[in-house]
Design a protein around this motif. Structure first.
Motif, mmCIF file in Angstrom:
data_model
loop_
_atom_site.group_PDB
_atom_site.id
_atom_site.type_symbol
_atom_site.label_atom_id
_atom_site.label_comp_id
_atom_site.label_asym_id
_atom_site.label_seq_id
_atom_site.Cartn_x
_atom_site.Cartn_y
_atom_site.Cartn_z
ATOM 1 N N GLN A 61 0.822 -1.207 0.000
ATOM 2 C CA GLN A 61 0.000 0.000 0.000
ATOM 3 C C GLN A 61 0.861 1.264 0.000
ATOM 4 O O GLN A 61 0.548 2.238 -0.700
ATOM 5 N N VAL A 62 1.935 1.268 0.756
ATOM 6 C CA VAL A 62 2.812 2.443 0.821
ATOM 7 C C VAL A 62 3.394 2.743 -0.558
ATOM 8 O O VAL A 62 3.371 3.891 -1.028
ATOM 9 N N ILE A 63 3.933 1.718 -1.214
ATOM 10 C CA ILE A 63 4.549 1.925 -2.527
ATOM 11 C C ILE A 63 3.507 2.386 -3.540
ATOM 12 O O ILE A 63 3.729 3.328 -4.317
ATOM 13 N N ALA A 64 2.343 1.720 -3.545
ATOM 14 C CA ALA A 64 1.282 2.081 -4.494
ATOM 15 C C ALA A 64 0.818 3.509 -4.290
ATOM 16 O O ALA A 64 0.656 4.280 -5.249
ATOM 17 N N ARG A 65 0.574 3.883 -3.022
ATOM 18 C CA ARG A 65 0.085 5.234 -2.745
ATOM 19 C C ARG A 65 1.160 6.289 -3.030
ATOM 20 O O ARG A 65 0.863 7.390 -3.492
ATOM 21 N N PHE A 66 2.431 5.968 -2.726
ATOM 22 C CA PHE A 66 3.519 6.912 -3.017
ATOM 23 C C PHE A 66 3.634 7.134 -4.521
ATOM 24 O O PHE A 66 3.758 8.282 -4.988
ATOM 25 N N ARG A 67 3.620 6.044 -5.296
ATOM 26 C CA ARG A 67 3.716 6.174 -6.757
ATOM 27 C C ARG A 67 2.503 6.946 -7.303
ATOM 28 O O ARG A 67 2.647 7.787 -8.197
ATOM 29 N N GLU A 68 1.343 6.651 -6.738
ATOM 30 C CA GLU A 68 0.119 7.327 -7.165
ATOM 31 C C GLU A 68 0.208 8.822 -6.885
ATOM 32 O O GLU A 68 -0.151 9.661 -7.728
ATOM 33 N N ARG A 69 0.688 9.179 -5.695
ATOM 34 C CA ARG A 69 0.820 10.591 -5.336
ATOM 35 C C ARG A 69 1.854 11.294 -6.229
ATOM 36 O O ARG A 69 1.643 12.424 -6.680
ATOM 37 N N ALA A 70 2.974 10.605 -6.487
ATOM 38 C CA ALA A 70 4.007 11.196 -7.343
ATOM 39 C C ALA A 70 3.466 11.442 -8.753
ATOM 40 O O ALA A 70 3.743 12.471 -9.372
ATOM 41 N N SER A 71 2.681 10.474 -9.255
ATOM 42 C CA SER A 71 2.088 10.618 -10.586
ATOM 43 C C SER A 71 1.098 11.788 -10.619
ATOM 44 O O SER A 71 1.073 12.581 -11.570
ATOM 45 N N THR A 72 0.297 11.904 -9.561
ATOM 46 C CA THR A 72 -0.670 13.003 -9.472
ATOM 47 C C THR A 72 0.038 14.352 -9.441
ATOM 48 O O THR A 72 -0.349 15.293 -10.145
ATOM 49 N N ASN A 73 1.082 14.455 -8.641
ATOM 50 C CA ASN A 73 1.817 15.711 -8.533
ATOM 51 C C ASN A 73 2.463 16.091 -9.861
ATOM 52 O O ASN A 73 2.500 17.270 -10.248
ATOM 53 N N ALA A 74 2.987 15.069 -10.573
ATOM 54 C CA ALA A 74 3.619 15.336 -11.864
ATOM 55 C C ALA A 74 2.592 15.825 -12.864
ATOM 56 O O ALA A 74 2.850 16.740 -13.656
ATOM 57 N N SER A 75 1.392 15.225 -12.808
ATOM 58 C CA SER A 75 0.327 15.625 -13.728
ATOM 59 C C SER A 75 -0.119 17.059 -13.468
ATOM 60 O O SER A 75 -0.314 17.852 -14.390
ATOM 61 N N VAL A 76 -0.275 17.391 -12.181
ATOM 62 C CA VAL A 76 -0.665 18.756 -11.811
ATOM 63 C C VAL A 76 0.385 19.763 -12.250
ATOM 64 O O VAL A 76 0.087 20.842 -12.753
ATOM 65 N N SER A 77 1.673 19.393 -12.087
ATOM 66 C CA SER A 77 2.765 20.287 -12.481
ATOM 67 C C SER A 77 2.749 20.556 -13.980
ATOM 68 O O SER A 77 2.978 21.677 -14.429
ATOM 69 N N ARG A 78 2.478 19.497 -14.769
ATOM 70 C CA ARG A 78 2.431 19.679 -16.224
ATOM 71 C C ARG A 78 1.293 20.613 -16.618
ATOM 72 O O ARG A 78 1.433 21.451 -17.499
ATOM 73 N N GLN A 79 0.130 20.468 -15.934
ATOM 74 C CA GLN A 79 -0.999 21.322 -16.240
ATOM 75 C C GLN A 79 -0.694 22.782 -15.893
ATOM 76 O O GLN A 79 -1.094 23.715 -16.606
ATOM 77 N N ASP A 80 0.031 22.972 -14.770
ATOM 78 C CA ASP A 80 0.361 24.335 -14.351
ATOM 79 C C ASP A 80 1.293 25.024 -15.350
ATOM 80 O O ASP A 80 1.349 26.266 -15.394
ATOM 81 N N CYS A 81 2.056 24.215 -16.095
ATOM 82 C CA CYS A 81 3.030 24.796 -17.009
ATOM 83 C C CYS A 81 2.438 25.089 -18.384
ATOM 84 O O CYS A 81 3.121 25.620 -19.262
#
Length: 442
Positions: A421-441
């Motif tokens: 669960q830790v690995i899945a949620r960490f990867r999921e959060r990292a993916s979400t943050n990367a997606s948000v960053s791309r949208q902001d740019c």
């Protein structure tokens, strides 16, 4: 201690005893190994015989005790080679700093070190020495060298020492050593004595956690009331150590900040021993500076004495009560969760009622990314037990929440499920943050 099962039954164990004060514990260790069904033969160094007699170990094991490499009768048949081939497990307890240094550098100047070079058995040692000796850079280097040669270390423990010091270096208690042997993945294997010990490897680490750096806390803290008494709790550290082992096995770099427990360091894990909550916070702050994930699994004492007594508090006849002034300890996980930048933060909640309600409150109030909650009031689960169950709650970074129930199972199996669960949620959060960053740019 739980009853010993069959994993050690019939296992041929060579118990090596070196010259430290903890050698007196080896008599109980030999007895417990025999009780677990193992065949036990003992080899003692010259120094060990100053603390405990060969006759004692002979009476406990029913086997003659070997003490000399140059014993004409035994060596007529190359006795040290016969012993090295006979053993399925070589266990040295206590292992002094001197013995560890000689083993690390391949010395063969007495019977014990010679047969260690000649054996292909599994090799385990339980360190025992003064806290300053254990912390010395030379001992740390020797420890890493031994682990690279395939040795497994059990301990050391922390606490009061025979010399009067307090710290890491005590040999684990015999019961804890046997428990660790029973928990080893290959404890029940039928590995032939000719099989080679684990070799040091320099190949890249692989696994779904490869590339991640994970810091976690485990065990209780102890808050001094006076030089001999403290406030603490029933945490055994088993869950935290199981999590550390699971993460390391899957390729993560793992830093384990441990309170006082009677557990050996899991393979591949970097361990820092602490005692109090303040010490734990300082160690955590240093470790999380470059960590991807922080898991707060320790049972940190909520309060400490406002003014620990300089000398032992004496009982008096004038009063039947004692008043202590306590102050709050730092909230380690909330402190880390409030910092910027910070790692992915996972908390634990041990509750006796209203499990989910309290866990959800803690998840939000302490600004955690994920929380693992367990009901320690359930018989056979939680503190000190070998099994546990958990409720996992998390926030996805976009305002949503997730929930997963993990049923009762061994703490090692539960640790695997939690790390999933830790690995899945960490990867999921990292993916979400990367997606948000791309949208902001855009």
């Amino acid at each position: 201690m739980s009853g010993f099962g069959p994993p050690l039954a019939g296992k041929r164990i060579l118990l090596g005893i070196s010259g430290g004060i903890a050698a007196y514990k080896s008599a109980m260790l030999a007895r417990l190994l025999k009780k677990a069904g193992a065949e036990v033969r003992v080899v003692m160094t010259e120094g060990a015989q100053a603390f405990i007699t060969p006759l004692t170990l002979q009476a406990l094991t029913g086997e003659a005790v070997r003490t000399s490499l140059l014993d004409p009768e035994a060596e007529a048949g190359m006795g040290h080679i016969e012993l090295a081939r006979w053993a399925e497990l070589v266990l040295i307890a206590p292992a002094t700093a001197d013995l560890m240094a000689r083993l690390a550098h391949g010395h063969a100047d007495d019977l014990l070190t010679t047969l260690c070079l000649a054996t292909t058995a599994e090799c385990v040692l339980a360190p025992a020495m003064n806290q300053a000796m254990w912390a010395h850079p030379a001992t740390r280097d020797n420890t890493r060298r031994l682990e690279g040669h395939g040795w497994r270390l059990l301990g050391p423990d922390s606490g009061d020492q025979a010399c009067g010091d307090i710290g890491a270096g005590r040999m684990l208690e015999p019961e804890a050593i046997v428990e660790q042997l029973l928990m080893a993945p290959n404890a029940a294997s039928d590995r032939a004595p000719e099989a080679a010990p684990p070799a040091a490897t320099h190949e890249p680490v692989t696994g779904d956690a490869a590339g991640l750096t994970l810091t976690l806390t485990a065990g209780p803290t102890r808050e001094a009331l006076d030089p001999v008494r403290y406030l603490s709790n029933h945490s055994s550290g088993k869950m935290g150590y199981a999590l550390a082992a699971a993460a390391a096995a899957r390729g993560a770099r793992v830093r384990l900040i441990s309170g006082p427990v009677a557990l050996g360091t899991p393979a591949g894990v970097e361990r820092v021993d602490v005692t109090s909550a303040d010490e734990m916070l300082a160690a955590v702050r240093e470790a999380v500076a470059d960590s991807d994930v922080f898991i707060g699994c320790a049972a940190v004492a909520d309060y400490r004495a406002a003014r620990p007594a300089e000398h032992k508090i004496k009982k008096t006849d004038e009063t039947d009560t004692l008043t202590l002034e306590l102050v709050k300890n730092p909230d380690i996980i909330a402190t880390i969760a409030a910092e910027t930048p910070r790692p992915f933060v996972v908390g634990f909640a041990a509750e006796t009622r209203d499990l989910e309600a309290y866990a959800r409150d803690k998840l939000a109030r302490k600004n955690l990314d994920m929380i693992v909650a367990n009901d320690v009031s359930r018989p056979g689960l939680g503190f000190g037990a070998d099994d546990n169950a958990a409720l996992v709650l998390w926030r996805d970074g976009l305002g949503g929440e997730g929930r997963r129930e993990l049923p009762a199972q061994s703490k090692s199996a539960l640790a695997e499920a939690v790390i999933d669960q830790v690995i899945a949620r960490f990867r999921e959060r990292a993916s979400t943050n990367a997606s948000v960053s791309r949208q902001d740019c855009r």
